[in-house]
Design a protein around this motif. Structure first.
Motif, PDB file in Angstrom:
ATOM      1  N   HIS A 178       0.838  -1.192   0.000  1.00 26.41           N
ATOM      2  CA  HIS A 178       0.000   0.000   0.000  1.00 26.41           C
ATOM      3  C   HIS A 178       0.876   1.245   0.000  1.00 26.41           C
ATOM      4  N   SER A 179       0.481   2.225  -0.781  1.00 23.28           N
ATOM      5  CA  SER A 179       1.210   3.492  -0.787  1.00 23.28           C
ATOM      6  C   SER A 179       0.956   4.225   0.515  1.00 23.28           C
ATOM      7  N   ILE A 180       1.739   5.264   0.745  1.00 25.10           N
ATOM      8  CA  ILE A 180       1.574   6.026   1.993  1.00 25.10           C
ATOM      9  C   ILE A 180       0.209   6.701   2.029  1.00 25.10           C
ATOM     10  N   GLY A 181      -0.295   7.110   0.866  1.00 20.12           N
ATOM     11  CA  GLY A 181      -1.627   7.720   0.820  1.00 20.12           C
ATOM     12  C   GLY A 181      -2.711   6.716   1.149  1.00 20.12           C
ATOM     13  N   GLU A 182      -2.573   5.506   0.648  1.00 24.21           N
ATOM     14  CA  GLU A 182      -3.555   4.466   0.943  1.00 24.21           C
ATOM     15  C   GLU A 182      -3.553   4.115   2.427  1.00 24.21           C
ATOM     16  N   LEU A 183      -2.346   4.017   3.015  1.00 21.21           N
ATOM     17  CA  LEU A 183      -2.276   3.713   4.443  1.00 21.21           C
ATOM     18  C   LEU A 183      -2.862   4.857   5.270  1.00 21.21           C
ATOM     19  N   ALA A 184      -2.647   6.090   4.804  1.00 19.80           N
ATOM     20  CA  ALA A 184      -3.218   7.235   5.512  1.00 19.80           C
ATOM     21  C   ALA A 184      -4.734   7.147   5.538  1.00 19.80           C
ATOM     22  N   ARG A 185      -5.341   6.828   4.397  1.00 13.87           N
ATOM     23  CA  ARG A 185      -6.798   6.725   4.344  1.00 13.87           C
ATOM     24  C   ARG A 185      -7.311   5.555   5.180  1.00 13.87           C
ATOM     25  N   ALA A 186      -6.564   4.447   5.202  1.00 13.74           N
ATOM     26  CA  ALA A 186      -7.011   3.260   5.928  1.00 13.74           C
ATOM     27  C   ALA A 186      -6.846   3.405   7.437  1.00 13.74           C
ATOM     28  N   SER A 187      -5.896   4.224   7.879  1.00 12.69           N
ATOM     29  CA  SER A 187      -5.564   4.294   9.308  1.00 12.69           C
ATOM     30  C   SER A 187      -6.112   5.516  10.017  1.00 12.69           C
ATOM     31  N   GLY A 188      -6.380   6.589   9.259  1.00 15.77           N
ATOM     32  CA  GLY A 188      -6.771   7.836   9.906  1.00 15.77           C
ATOM     33  C   GLY A 188      -5.608   8.751  10.216  1.00 15.77           C
TER      34      GLY A 188
ATOM     35  N   ILE B  63      -1.588  -2.120   8.558  1.00 14.39           N
ATOM     36  CA  ILE B  63      -2.758  -1.255   8.699  1.00 14.39           C
ATOM     37  C   ILE B  63      -3.230  -1.231  10.154  1.00 14.39           C
ATOM     38  N   ALA B  64      -3.324  -2.412  10.778  1.00 12.71           N
ATOM     39  CA  ALA B  64      -3.784  -2.453  12.173  1.00 12.71           C
ATOM     40  C   ALA B  64      -2.846  -1.694  13.108  1.00 12.71           C
ATOM     41  N   PRO B  65      -1.498  -1.882  13.022  1.00 14.42           N
ATOM     42  CA  PRO B  65      -0.622  -1.063  13.865  1.00 14.42           C
ATOM     43  C   PRO B  65      -0.759   0.427  13.595  1.00 14.42           C
ATOM     44  N   ALA B  66      -0.982   0.790  12.326  1.00 12.04           N
ATOM     45  CA  ALA B  66      -1.146   2.211  12.008  1.00 12.04           C
ATOM     46  C   ALA B  66      -2.405   2.770  12.657  1.00 12.04           C
ATOM     47  N   ARG B  67      -3.484   1.957  12.672  1.00 18.75           N
ATOM     48  CA  ARG B  67      -4.705   2.411  13.338  1.00 18.75           C
ATOM     49  C   ARG B  67      -4.488   2.540  14.845  1.00 18.75           C
ATOM     50  N   LEU B  68      -3.689   1.623  15.407  1.00 14.06           N
ATOM     51  CA  LEU B  68      -3.356   1.732  16.825  1.00 14.06           C
ATOM     52  C   LEU B  68      -2.580   3.014  17.086  1.00 14.06           C
ATOM     53  N   VAL B  69      -1.610   3.322  16.245  1.00 12.75           N
ATOM     54  CA  VAL B  69      -0.840   4.562  16.398  1.00 12.75           C
ATOM     55  C   VAL B  69      -1.759   5.773  16.334  1.00 12.75           C
TER      56      VAL B  69
ATOM     57  N   VAL C  90       3.280  -0.386  19.869  1.00  6.82           N
ATOM     58  CA  VAL C  90       3.189  -1.005  18.541  1.00  6.82           C
ATOM     59  C   VAL C  90       3.885  -2.359  18.521  1.00  6.82           C
ATOM     60  N   ARG C  91       4.932  -2.502  19.329  1.00  4.74           N
ATOM     61  CA  ARG C  91       5.732  -3.729  19.310  1.00  4.74           C
ATOM     62  C   ARG C  91       5.403  -4.678  20.458  1.00  4.74           C
ATOM     63  N   ALA C  92       4.473  -4.288  21.333  1.00  2.00           N
ATOM     64  CA  ALA C  92       4.271  -5.027  22.583  1.00  2.00           C
ATOM     65  C   ALA C  92       3.138  -6.035  22.477  1.00  2.00           C
ATOM     66  N   GLU C  93       3.142  -6.947  23.452  1.00  2.00           N
ATOM     67  CA  GLU C  93       2.034  -7.876  23.614  1.00  2.00           C
ATOM     68  C   GLU C  93       0.813  -7.114  24.165  1.00  2.00           C
ATOM     69  N   PRO C  94      -0.394  -7.653  23.956  1.00  2.00           N
ATOM     70  CA  PRO C  94      -1.602  -6.945  24.423  1.00  2.00           C
ATOM     71  C   PRO C  94      -1.568  -6.568  25.899  1.00  2.00           C
ATOM     72  N   ALA C  95      -1.039  -7.445  26.758  1.00  2.00           N
ATOM     73  CA  ALA C  95      -1.016  -7.130  28.189  1.00  2.00           C
ATOM     74  C   ALA C  95      -0.188  -5.882  28.468  1.00  2.00           C
ATOM     75  N   VAL C  96       0.927  -5.721  27.754  1.00  2.74           N
ATOM     76  CA  VAL C  96       1.774  -4.538  27.945  1.00  2.74           C
ATOM     77  C   VAL C  96       1.056  -3.291  27.448  1.00  2.74           C
ATOM     78  N   VAL C  97       0.355  -3.419  26.322  1.00  4.54           N
ATOM     79  CA  VAL C  97      -0.393  -2.275  25.784  1.00  4.54           C
ATOM     80  C   VAL C  97      -1.450  -1.828  26.792  1.00  4.54           C
ATOM     81  N   HIS C  98      -2.126  -2.789  27.419  1.00  7.22           N
ATOM     82  CA  HIS C  98      -3.129  -2.423  28.428  1.00  7.22           C
ATOM     83  C   HIS C  98      -2.485  -1.680  29.595  1.00  7.22           C
TER      84      HIS C  98
END
Length: 357
Positions: A5-15, A49-55, A72-80
């Motif tokens: 995906h181009s940077i523009g496409e990722l921008a639209r997909a992630s917000g 795309i999912a990490p970008a949406r998280l960011v 972005v690099r952590a397990e779910p428990a660390v993110v919580h």
């Protein structure tokens, strides 16, 4: 590149905006899978795309960039855990804002002084004063630090002192009659009061604050004075910058007598560093193979081991002021402050600013 995906496409997909994606690439948070060597175009894989949406979400709630990178690099428990810590910071920030709004309202429309009275144990107040007195500022060009803040809450008083290089806090429970109040007590009045607490025995100390006036009754003696006419720094904000939520910090139990002896030993290793225009002997703290504290020689500073440089004399002051045979030191790298904590009292601790190695 059909699966990229181009940077523009990722921008639209992630917000995220394109400029934000470029920023997070340069910050090492979300790097493209491929950069075209000819055009410089960035290309991202579908699983980014999912990490970008998280960011994007973490950015919207104001999480700091280093923590976004960790999430972005952590397990779910660390993110919580990171999210929980950030929520606490946001709540603290809202409390700070409310206090500041109340202060501003008082400036705009000052109300008549309302007295607040505390009844506090002499021993508890003495212990709190002893825990913070060493950190009072002595620089004549910084009179706004030459005292101890008495931050009266609904069920006690928190004492705070700082000279910019160290910050000390302690708390004493009290019976409080009147609204919460903050009074910045000059160090001369603190030193006049302190000996009276040793003679007050079991008599409760009566401390009354009315506007800028302070009156302390200990047994059959009374000392009076006026608060310093300065706004003491917001120590809540200082604490968040200094210790805050530090999940990476190593908490190392130490025997105070042994560490005091090691620091006082003429053969204790130090390194010479320029600090504030002078050359100082810096004590470097590190961790040994068993997870204990050790003083590092200059030869080991080039390693990747955890280490922090501090003024050895300041550390001795903090150890002595803590008044406990066992303490816990929190180390979090060479640019993070060192926290000195009592394991049996979460409200009494000090923070030493690091000296860059």
């Amino acid at each position: 590149m059909s699966d990229l995906h181009s940077i523009g496409e990722l921008a639209r997909a992630s917000g995220l905006t394109v400029s934000a994606l470029r920023f997070y690439d340069s910050a090492g948070v979300l790097e493209p899978t491929l950069v075209d060597p000819v055009t410089g175009y960035r290309w991202y894989a579908g699983e980014q795309i999912a990490p970008a949406r998280l960011v994007a979400g973490l950015r919207r709630i104001g999480m700091p960039v280093p923590e976004i990178a960790a999430a972005v690099r952590a397990e779910p428990a660390v993110v919580h855990r990171l999210l929980d810590a950030h929520l606490r910071r946001l709540a603290d920030g809202l409390s700070d804002a409310r206090r500041e709004v109340d202060r501003l309202r008082a400036l705009v429309d000052p109300a008549p002084p309302t007295a607040t009275t505390l009844l506090v144990s002499p021993a508890a107040l003495a212990a709190a004063l002893d825990a913070v007195r060493f950190a009072v500022g002595v620089d004549p060009e910084l009179p706004m630090l030459a005292g101890v803040l008495f931050d009266v809450e609904s069920d006690g008083v928190r004492l705070v002192a700082t000279d910019r290089y160290r910050l000390a806090l302690a708390r004493a429970g009290a019976d409080v009659d009147g609204p919460p109040v903050r009074v910045f007590v000059p160090v001369a009045l603190v030193d006049e009061l302190r000996p009276l607490l040793d003679t007050a025995d079991t008599w409760p100390v009566r401390l009354t604050v009315a506007g800028a006036e302070l009156r302390v009754r200990a047994a059959d003696r009374t000392v009076t004075g006026n608060a310093l006419p300065y706004d003491f720094p917001d120590y809540h904000r200082l604490l968040r910058k200094s210790v805050g939520e530090r999940p990476t910090a190593r908490r190392i139990p130490v025997d105070v007598a042994a560490l005091r002896a090691a620091l006082a030993d003429p053969a204790a290793p130090t390194v010479a560093r320029d600090h504030d225009g002078t050359t100082r002997a810096v004590t470097v703290l590190g961790v040994d193979d068993q997870g204990g504290l050790r003083l590092l020689p200059a030869a080991e500073l080039g390693s990747d081991a955890l280490r922090v440089g501090v003024d050895g004399g300041y550390l001795l002051d903090a150890l002595n002021a803590a008044g406990a045979p066992q303490l816990v030191l929190e180390l979090d790298g060479p640019i993070a402050p060192l926290a000195v904590r009592r394991p049996d009292d979460a409200d009494s601790y000090s923070v030493l600013m690091p000296i860059r190695l």
